[in-house]
Design an enzyme around this catalytic site. Structure first.
Site, PDB file in Angstrom:
ATOM      1  CG  ASP A  94      53.668 -29.927  34.334  1.00  0.00           C
ATOM      2  OD1 ASP A  94      54.395 -30.834  33.881  1.00  0.00           O
ATOM      3  OD2 ASP A  94      53.602 -28.791  33.838  1.00  0.00           O
ATOM      4  CG  ASP A 267      46.896 -31.307  31.681  1.00  0.00           C
ATOM      5  OD1 ASP A 267      47.676 -31.822  30.872  1.00  0.00           O
ATOM      6  OD2 ASP A 267      46.998 -30.122  32.050  1.00  0.00           O
ATOM      7  CB  CYS A 305      24.061 -30.812  31.013  1.00  0.00           C
ATOM      8  SG  CYS A 305      25.502 -30.804  32.108  1.00  0.00           S
ATOM      9  CB  CYS A 307      26.543 -30.275  35.568  1.00  0.00           C
ATOM     10  SG  CYS A 307      26.012 -28.617  35.110  1.00  0.00           S
ATOM     11  CB  CYS A 310      22.623 -28.245  33.468  1.00  0.00           C
ATOM     12  SG  CYS A 310      23.760 -27.452  32.315  1.00  0.00           S
ATOM     13  CG  HIS A 336      28.174 -26.687  32.213  1.00  0.00           C
ATOM     14  ND1 HIS A 336      27.150 -27.574  31.943  1.00  0.00           N
ATOM     15  CD2 HIS A 336      28.755 -26.425  31.017  1.00  0.00           C
ATOM     16  CE1 HIS A 336      27.098 -27.808  30.640  1.00  0.00           C
ATOM     17  NE2 HIS A 336      28.071 -27.126  30.050  1.00  0.00           N
TER      18      HIS A 336
END
Length: 370
Positions: A94, A267, A305, A307, A310, A336
């Site tokens: 950015d 984003d 999930c 991840c 999880c 997560h």
RNA sequence: GGAGGGGUUCCCGAGUGGCUAAAGGGAGCAGACUGUAAAUCUGCCGCGUUUCGCUUCGGUGGUUCGAAUCCACCUCCCUCCA
């Protein structure tokens, strides 16, 4: 062929949603995509390996912050941002335009550029379209952003017009200053909450022929309906064959609506920031896992999930980590939340490809509470 | 047995006649967070019918218009001397 280009694979016939692949000098990634934010050349608490594993094909970093520390010359000396931070996939920097907004009183906007007071030591610093572009060339991201003013909300018509016109002039100066051919400079549409200014901004930028366009100045405090309205009034003026990036948007509901309005990239600091503050994101809404109600809740954050958090830890354990101020808790929730959003984007993309995006969107919104 | 110091709202700890339901910190509880000045910030934190009422500062009694604050006794804790 520009350094960065998008290949549209499928468009939703009912909404503006599109699924594609975005190609960069550091690999390709599927769109729509959510880009994790790593302001200071690191996505807070996470390693590049972890980001890669969850499917982040591109991350964000920030001109203003790296300009102040460690300095773009140093990053260049290190061999560029990719090498410096050990990230071999896409990077978008950015321009510092958001800091024009967020640093509030610590900055002064002039035609030439923006004079900042460093938030680190108070030193006076100047960022102009030319400097922002040169700094971003030194950093070496795949996608760099035009230096803009992210104007505050609300902004009356006269402020918005002046600001938007200046942002457009700055975009032209960025383009003139940009010389690297292995990176793409995106223009940023502004216009505040004024549709006619959004249209004008979009059209003038499109005339300058950027390889991609961002929609800026949204999600700055306005009601969501207004944001969707402004987004719709912007994307309809952008070329279909180029990537579109909605800046700073990152809650699931906003992401579905953004995708429905034809956005390819997003984003947001939301998932990572909120994670560090003890909140996790799920398909049905947010869970403040630091709260007492989870003290003896041994279920996983979100059933199904995939991840790391999880697969291995309970809400009760993560709450304990937060109460004990153990940094592993921040990591687990960051892991997560980012995994969740990335998976959410993959699911949306699949729905577009399968031709069921409108149904997906409806189902999601019905089951989601803010 | 003698001398001294001290017991304050969950914890630590200010407060020595009214401005004190009682500073400050911690713990606890809740909320916020959307191109990161953020592992941050904000609010609540004796009880209730909550711009008002009630009950609190080891215990009991007393002085005073008024006491966490002054006096007496009791009780418990700490330090020192025998």
């Amino acid at each position: 062929m520009p350094a960065v280009n998008i290949e549209i694979i499928k468009e939703c016939p009912e909404t503006g949603a599109r699924a594609g692949v975005l190609h960069t000098p550091h690999g390709s990634f599927p769109t729509p995509m959510f880009m994790p934010v790593g302001t200071q050349a690191t996505v807070k608490t996470l390693s590049p390996e972890e980001l890669k594993e969850m499917g982040a094909g591109i991350i964000l970093s920030n001109t203003y912050h790296l300009f102040l520390r460690p300095g773009h010359e140093l990053v260049e000396k290190a061999g560029g941002l990719h090498k410096f931070m050990n990230w071999d996939q896409g990077i978008l920097t950015d321009s510092g335009g958001f800091q024009v907004f967020s640093l509030g009183a610590m900055r002064k906007i002039r035609e030439e550029g923006v004079e900042f007071r460093s938030h680190i030591d108070g030193a006076k610093k100047l960022l102009t379209p030319e400097i922002a572009t040169k700094v971003q060339e030194a950093l070496g991201a795949d996608i760099i952003m035009a230096f803009d003013e992210c104007m505050p909300y609300p902004a009356d018509l006269s402020y918005a017009k002046n600001s938007t016109d200046r942002t457009t002039r700055w975009a032209a100066r960025c383009k003139a200053a940009h010389s690297r051919t292995d990176q793409a400079l995106f223009g940023i549409v502004q216009g505040g909450m004024h549709k006619e200014l959004r249209q004008k901004s979009a059209e003038e930028l499109v005339d300058m022929d950027f390889p991609g366009y961002a929609v800026g100045g949204l999600s700055v405090g306005e009601p969501k309906e207004m944001m969707y309205d402004m987004l719709a009034a912007t994307t309809c003026h952008l070329p279909k064959e180029k990537p579109r990036y909605l800046m700073g948007v990152g809650t699931p509901d906003c992401l579905v609506e953004g995708v429905a309005l034809g956005v390819d990239m997003f984003d947001c600091v939301f998932p990572t920031r909120v994670a560090r503050n003890g909140t996790c994101m799920t398909r049905t809404g947010r869970l403040v896992v630091r709260n007492a109600e989870f003290a003896d809740d041994f279920r996983t954050i979100e059933e199904g999930c995939g991840c790391y958090a999880c697969k291995n830890y309970s809400r009760a354990y993560i709450r304990h980590l937060f109460k004990a101020e153990e940094i592993f808790g921040l990591r687990l929730l960051s892991l997560h939340n980012l995994y969740f959003l990335l998976q959410f984007m993959r699911d949306m993309r699949q729905a577009i490809i399968d031709g069921v995006f409108p149904q997906f969107r409806k189902n999601f919104l019905e089951g989601y509470s803010l």
